[in-house]
Design a protein around this motif. Structure first.
Motif, mmCIF file in Angstrom:
data_model
loop_
_atom_site.group_PDB
_atom_site.id
_atom_site.type_symbol
_atom_site.label_atom_id
_atom_site.label_comp_id
_atom_site.label_asym_id
_atom_site.label_seq_id
_atom_site.Cartn_x
_atom_site.Cartn_y
_atom_site.Cartn_z
ATOM 1 N N ALA A 137 2.543 -3.942 30.914
ATOM 2 C CA ALA A 137 3.414 -5.117 31.029
ATOM 3 C C ALA A 137 4.719 -4.883 30.276
ATOM 4 C CB ALA A 137 2.704 -6.356 30.499
ATOM 5 N N VAL A 138 4.615 -4.273 29.113
ATOM 6 C CA VAL A 138 5.813 -4.011 28.319
ATOM 7 C C VAL A 138 6.725 -3.006 29.033
ATOM 8 C CG1 VAL A 138 6.655 -3.119 26.110
ATOM 9 C CG2 VAL A 138 4.674 -4.616 26.154
ATOM 10 N N ILE A 139 6.145 -2.001 29.675
ATOM 11 C CA ILE A 139 6.959 -1.038 30.424
ATOM 12 C C ILE A 139 7.649 -1.747 31.593
ATOM 13 C CG2 ILE A 139 6.951 1.023 31.885
ATOM 14 C CD1 ILE A 139 4.565 2.015 30.244
ATOM 15 N N GLY A 140 6.928 -2.648 32.244
ATOM 16 C CA GLY A 140 7.518 -3.391 33.349
ATOM 17 C C GLY A 140 8.701 -4.230 32.913
ATOM 18 N N TRP A 141 8.673 -4.669 31.694
ATOM 19 C CA TRP A 141 9.743 -5.502 31.140
ATOM 20 C C TRP A 141 10.863 -4.640 30.564
ATOM 21 C CZ3 TRP A 141 10.026 -7.086 25.613
ATOM 22 C CH2 TRP A 141 11.067 -8.007 25.380
ATOM 23 N N LYS A 142 10.461 -3.580 29.821
ATOM 24 C CA LYS A 142 11.442 -2.739 29.130
ATOM 25 C C LYS A 142 10.973 -1.273 29.218
ATOM 26 C CE LYS A 142 13.816 -2.383 24.734
ATOM 27 N NZ LYS A 142 13.870 -2.781 23.352
ATOM 28 N N PRO A 143 11.386 -0.550 30.264
ATOM 29 C CA PRO A 143 10.874 0.805 30.531
ATOM 30 C C PRO A 143 11.048 1.811 29.389
ATOM 31 C CG PRO A 143 12.138 0.007 32.399
ATOM 32 C CD PRO A 143 12.324 -0.988 31.295
ATOM 33 N N HIS A 144 12.075 1.655 28.573
ATOM 34 C CA HIS A 144 12.317 2.632 27.507
ATOM 35 C C HIS A 144 11.384 2.460 26.313
ATOM 36 C CE1 HIS A 144 15.685 4.383 29.557
ATOM 37 N NE2 HIS A 144 16.183 3.173 29.764
ATOM 38 N N VAL A 145 10.502 1.469 26.375
ATOM 39 C CA VAL A 145 9.573 1.224 25.270
ATOM 40 C C VAL A 145 8.636 2.408 25.030
ATOM 41 C CG1 VAL A 145 7.701 0.122 26.576
ATOM 42 C CG2 VAL A 145 8.125 -0.570 24.216
ATOM 43 N N THR A 146 8.441 3.240 26.049
ATOM 44 C CA THR A 146 7.531 4.381 25.889
ATOM 45 C C THR A 146 8.026 5.390 24.859
ATOM 46 O OG1 THR A 146 8.547 5.633 27.698
ATOM 47 C CG2 THR A 146 6.679 4.191 28.252
ATOM 48 N N GLU A 147 9.268 5.253 24.461
ATOM 49 C CA GLU A 147 9.809 6.159 23.457
ATOM 50 C C GLU A 147 9.728 5.594 22.043
ATOM 51 O OE1 GLU A 147 10.394 9.312 24.355
ATOM 52 O OE2 GLU A 147 9.609 8.422 26.189
ATOM 53 N N THR A 148 9.173 4.405 21.895
ATOM 54 C CA THR A 148 9.008 3.851 20.554
ATOM 55 C C THR A 148 7.721 4.391 19.941
ATOM 56 O OG1 THR A 148 7.799 1.884 21.282
ATOM 57 C CG2 THR A 148 10.219 1.719 21.194
ATOM 58 N N LEU A 149 7.739 4.516 18.651
ATOM 59 C CA LEU A 149 6.590 5.053 17.938
ATOM 60 C C LEU A 149 5.357 4.171 18.107
ATOM 61 C CD1 LEU A 149 6.191 7.576 16.280
ATOM 62 C CD2 LEU A 149 6.690 6.267 14.222
ATOM 63 N N THR A 150 5.533 2.872 18.054
ATOM 64 C CA THR A 150 4.392 1.961 18.193
ATOM 65 C C THR A 150 3.723 2.113 19.550
ATOM 66 O OG1 THR A 150 5.461 0.380 16.718
ATOM 67 C CG2 THR A 150 3.679 -0.458 18.100
ATOM 68 N N TRP A 151 4.515 2.089 20.622
ATOM 69 C CA TRP A 151 3.947 2.218 21.967
ATOM 70 C C TRP A 151 3.201 3.544 22.096
ATOM 71 C CZ3 TRP A 151 3.357 5.148 26.208
ATOM 72 C CH2 TRP A 151 2.898 4.525 27.374
ATOM 73 N N ARG A 152 3.831 4.625 21.644
ATOM 74 C CA ARG A 152 3.209 5.955 21.772
ATOM 75 C C ARG A 152 1.913 6.046 20.984
ATOM 76 N NH1 ARG A 152 8.427 8.862 20.862
ATOM 77 N NH2 ARG A 152 7.399 9.516 18.972
ATOM 78 N N HIS A 153 1.902 5.510 19.756
ATOM 79 C CA HIS A 153 0.683 5.590 18.943
ATOM 80 C C HIS A 153 -0.458 4.789 19.553
ATOM 81 C CE1 HIS A 153 2.218 8.095 15.854
ATOM 82 N NE2 HIS A 153 2.972 7.186 15.240
ATOM 83 N N VAL A 154 -0.155 3.584 20.026
ATOM 84 C CA VAL A 154 -1.201 2.761 20.650
ATOM 85 C C VAL A 154 -1.705 3.442 21.924
ATOM 86 C CG1 VAL A 154 -1.677 0.543 21.784
ATOM 87 C CG2 VAL A 154 -0.384 0.593 19.645
ATOM 88 N N ALA A 155 -0.783 3.921 22.753
ATOM 89 C CA ALA A 155 -1.176 4.595 23.996
ATOM 90 C C ALA A 155 -1.972 5.864 23.706
ATOM 91 C CB ALA A 155 0.059 4.922 24.834
ATOM 92 N N ASP A 156 -1.518 6.661 22.758
ATOM 93 C CA ASP A 156 -2.224 7.906 22.426
ATOM 94 C C ASP A 156 -3.612 7.637 21.870
ATOM 95 O OD1 ASP A 156 -0.019 9.318 23.296
ATOM 96 O OD2 ASP A 156 0.690 9.836 21.282
ATOM 97 N N LEU A 157 -3.736 6.632 21.017
ATOM 98 C CA LEU A 157 -5.051 6.277 20.477
ATOM 99 C C LEU A 157 -5.981 5.824 21.598
ATOM 100 C CD1 LEU A 157 -6.874 5.916 18.011
ATOM 101 C CD2 LEU A 157 -5.936 3.602 17.767
ATOM 102 N N HIS A 158 -5.470 5.003 22.493
ATOM 103 C CA HIS A 158 -6.288 4.531 23.609
ATOM 104 C C HIS A 158 -6.704 5.692 24.506
ATOM 105 C CE1 HIS A 158 -7.482 2.471 27.286
ATOM 106 N NE2 HIS A 158 -7.782 1.457 26.485
ATOM 107 N N VAL A 159 -5.774 6.594 24.806
ATOM 108 C CA VAL A 159 -6.091 7.759 25.632
ATOM 109 C C VAL A 159 -7.141 8.628 24.950
ATOM 110 C CG1 VAL A 159 -5.152 9.953 26.501
ATOM 111 C CG2 VAL A 159 -3.939 7.811 26.939
ATOM 112 N N MET A 160 -7.007 8.818 23.653
ATOM 113 C CA MET A 160 -7.953 9.663 22.921
ATOM 114 C C MET A 160 -9.367 9.058 22.940
ATOM 115 S SD MET A 160 -7.787 11.009 18.988
ATOM 116 C CE MET A 160 -8.004 9.381 18.309
ATOM 117 N N ILE A 161 -9.481 7.802 22.608
ATOM 118 C CA ILE A 161 -10.796 7.140 22.587
ATOM 119 C C ILE A 161 -11.379 7.067 23.995
ATOM 120 C CG2 ILE A 161 -11.985 4.951 22.144
ATOM 121 C CD1 ILE A 161 -9.985 4.558 19.787
#
Length: 170
Positions: free
Chosen positions: A56-80
């Motif tokens: 949803a956040v990417i749909g609203w603001k596509p450049h959010v994937t370059e923020t540290l918070t987004w990357r850490h949450v996404a990476d943790l979710h992918v890892m688990i």
């Protein structure tokens, strides 16, 4: 003239990318909702709600994937999720299950695999304008779960052997 055409293409690709993310956010939200009557609902609801918010956040603001918070949450979710997918794959393989969507573990495996693939596709998508390959892949992946869900919804005989908590799927 060629520069204007390239800019228009890039802007359309960006819009399609955002629509795909909003669509996947809606799909993951639906997947979260249908977990309500599952015996281990809390676990699966978290598993699907994290990608719901991230998309949803990417749909609203596509450049959010370059923020540290987004990357850490996404990476943790992918890892688990990858660890759980590996365990489910091992279980499915050990039991020699071939009709994956007819088993609860297979549906769990498929859903989590979808979240992992989608979040990996989204990774670093905000660095530069999204390209045709990423957007084409996104469209194909976005259409698949909706078509599959509709197919199973229409063909009730496919879900006849599912546990009762799985039959109340939207």
């Amino acid at each position: 003239m060629g520069e204007v055409c390239r800019e228009n293409t890039k802007s359309w690709l960006s819009v399609i990318w955002q629509v795909c993310n909003v669509s996947m956010s809606l799909f993951f939200a639906l997947a979260t909702y249908v977990q309500i009557n599952d015996p281990d609902a809390g676990l699966w609801m978290v598993g699907y709600s994290v990608p719901t918010v991230l998309c949803a956040v990417i749909g609203w603001k596509p450049h959010v994937t370059e923020t540290l918070t987004w990357r850490h949450v996404a990476d943790l979710h992918v890892m688990i999720s990858s660890a759980v997918v590996a365990m489910l794959a091992w279980s499915l393989n050990k039991e020699r299950i071939t009709e994956i969507l007819q088993q609860e573990e297979g549906r769990e495996f498929s859903g989590l695999t979808l979240t992992v693939v989608w979040l990996l596709l989204c990774r670093h998508s905000g660095r530069a304008p999204v390209g045709m390959l990423r957007v084409s892949t996104a469209v194909a992946i976005t259409v698949f779960p909706f078509v599959s869900w509709l197919y199973y919804f229409i063909n009730k005989e496919l879900t006849s052997n599912w546990p009762s908590h799985c039959k109340t799927v939207i």
